[in-house]
Scaffold this motif. Structure first.
Motif, PDB file in Angstrom:
ATOM      1  N   VAL A  46       0.832  -1.202   0.000  1.00  0.00           N
ATOM      2  CA  VAL A  46       0.000   0.000   0.000  1.00  0.00           C
ATOM      3  C   VAL A  46       0.867   1.253   0.000  1.00  0.00           C
ATOM      4  CG1 VAL A  46      -1.664   1.329   1.348  1.00  0.00           C
ATOM      5  CG2 VAL A  46      -1.972  -1.126   1.069  1.00  0.00           C
ATOM      6  N   GLN A  49       2.451   1.658  -3.540  1.00  0.00           N
ATOM      7  CA  GLN A  49       1.440   1.985  -4.544  1.00  0.00           C
ATOM      8  C   GLN A  49       0.980   3.426  -4.438  1.00  0.00           C
ATOM      9  OE1 GLN A  49      -1.660  -0.928  -4.064  1.00  0.00           O
ATOM     10  NE2 GLN A  49      -0.624  -2.473  -5.326  1.00  0.00           N
ATOM     11  N   ASN A  50       0.832   3.923  -3.223  1.00  0.00           N
ATOM     12  CA  ASN A  50       0.337   5.290  -3.031  1.00  0.00           C
ATOM     13  C   ASN A  50       1.419   6.346  -3.237  1.00  0.00           C
ATOM     14  OD1 ASN A  50      -2.649   5.401  -1.817  1.00  0.00           O
ATOM     15  ND2 ASN A  50      -1.650   3.564  -1.030  1.00  0.00           N
ATOM     16  N   LYS A  53       2.598   6.745  -7.006  1.00  0.00           N
ATOM     17  CA  LYS A  53       1.534   6.986  -7.979  1.00  0.00           C
ATOM     18  C   LYS A  53       1.880   8.214  -8.837  1.00  0.00           C
ATOM     19  CE  LYS A  53      -2.503   6.410  -6.356  1.00  0.00           C
ATOM     20  NZ  LYS A  53      -3.745   6.626  -5.566  1.00  0.00           N
ATOM     21  N   ASP A 107      -8.727   5.876   4.755  1.00  0.00           N
ATOM     22  CA  ASP A 107      -7.574   5.541   3.937  1.00  0.00           C
ATOM     23  C   ASP A 107      -6.286   5.855   4.703  1.00  0.00           C
ATOM     24  OD1 ASP A 107      -9.212   4.763   1.858  1.00  0.00           O
ATOM     25  OD2 ASP A 107      -9.284   6.776   1.000  1.00  0.00           O
ATOM     26  N   TYR A 109      -2.536   7.282   5.527  1.00  0.00           N
ATOM     27  CA  TYR A 109      -1.876   8.545   5.199  1.00  0.00           C
ATOM     28  C   TYR A 109      -0.564   8.614   5.966  1.00  0.00           C
ATOM     29  CZ  TYR A 109      -3.673  10.020   9.738  1.00  0.00           C
ATOM     30  OH  TYR A 109      -3.958  10.103  11.082  1.00  0.00           O
ATOM     31  N   PHE A 158      -2.782  10.924   0.593  1.00  0.00           N
ATOM     32  CA  PHE A 158      -1.877   9.983   1.244  1.00  0.00           C
ATOM     33  C   PHE A 158      -0.707  10.686   1.922  1.00  0.00           C
ATOM     34  CE2 PHE A 158       1.838   7.158   1.144  1.00  0.00           C
ATOM     35  CZ  PHE A 158       1.350   6.112   1.912  1.00  0.00           C
TER      36      PHE A 158
END
Length: 309
Positions: A46, A49-50, A53, A107, A109, A158
């Motif tokens: 995760v 991926q964040n 991005k 989500d 962060y 994020f």
């Protein structure tokens, strides 16, 4: 002496019932954490991926930098010890910096403080995209001028809107490798997060005070509280979860002529108007960073035409 299990729980010897119950509880805990996404492998996936991005940078039609623009801050490359590849100001984060609220199922962060480093990747992404933020009430859309205070903030979502900050070095708080003034990302915006843009040529610095800052041109990023310039140290390499990166500090390196060295030279990189998905630096990277044979790195020139001469 502690009891050592010499057989598997399927062998009914000793306190086998307790061993079976412990294994069942461990499996239930593993499945529960997997459903909630709390496994280390899941959290690492995760995070990457964040933070990696792709990100769209702002487009400057008149070549001026404005408050609210999303930019990349790139060190032009080159030091007194020799040339090095350009690097971009990037977030260094691991699982200890990632947080979420399990009760609200929000989500994940990033939370500060976070380290920063100089990554060789010049592809715009969430990790190296920063927003020019006002600290004196200037509205978004106004032009940023030389010697005007501003802040550098990470993007929303994020990255958690963290601010680039620095302070005087102490024995407990300093850069890991060079022991110079530390630069990091914090959650609260105060005077330690104030920066200003200074013209890179000291002989023309006074004449440029109050003039608009141009994008994709060499400048100095000076810290308002300590009066030290942001620097990328190619001779101090950090091992990060994203690979080897240069250490970033707030320190002004002067040459024999009392002029700042190339390690203090930075560029506000924006998107190419013709290709908004790529930065102008990516379009010129082949011709301005490497020579014809591509064997030796070259520093980015002050003007686009200088590298062609």
């Amino acid at each position: 002496m502690a009891t050592v299990r010499t057989y598997s729980p399927s062998v009914r010897v000793g306190n086998w019932r307790e061993d079976v119950s412990l294994d069942e509880d461990s499996l239930k805990d593993f499945l529960h954490r997997k459903e909630r996404g709390e496994l280390t492998l899941q959290q690492t996936t995760v995070l990457r991926q964040n933070i990696l991005k792709p990100m769209k940078l702002s487009v400057s039609r008149d070549a001026f930098l404005r408050f609210g623009d999303t930019i990349m801050l790139v060190n032009s490359g080159g030091t007194s010890l020799g040339l090095h590849d350009p690097c971009s100001l990037s977030i260094i984060a691991d699982l200890s910096n990632m947080s979420s609220h399990p009760q609200t199922n929000s989500d994940p962060y990033l939370q500060g403080p976070c380290q920063v480093g100089g990554a060789n990747s010049l592809k715009p992404c969430v990790r190296n995209a920063f927003i020019i933020t006002s600290v004196d009430g200037t509205p978004d859309g106004d032009i940023l001028r030389y010697d005007q205070s501003f802040g550098l903030r990470t993007t929303a979502g994020f990255c958690g809107e963290l601010y680039l900050a620095s302070d005087h070095r102490t024995f407990q708080k300093c850069a890991k490798k060079s022991r110079l003034q530390e630069v990091s990302l914090v959650e609260q915006c105060d005077f330690q997060c104030w920066w200003r843009v200074v013209y890179f040529d000291p002989q023309e610095r006074l004449e440029h005070e109050g003039y608009p800052v141009q994008v994709n041109c060499k400048v100095l990023i000076s810290h308002c509280k300590t009066n030290q310039c942001l620097a990328a140290l190619a001779n101090h390499v950090l091992w990060t979860p994203f690979g080897k990166e240069y250490e970033l500090t707030a320190h002004t390196f002067l040459d024999s002529h009392k002029a700042e060295q190339d390690s203090n030279h930075w560029l506000f990189v924006t998107a190419d108007p013709g290709h908004e998905g790529q930065s102008l630096l990516q379009q010129q990277q082949v011709s301005t960073i490497t020579d014809e044979n591509g064997s030796h790195p070259k520093a980015i020139s002050d003007t686009p035409g200088e590298s062609e001469r």
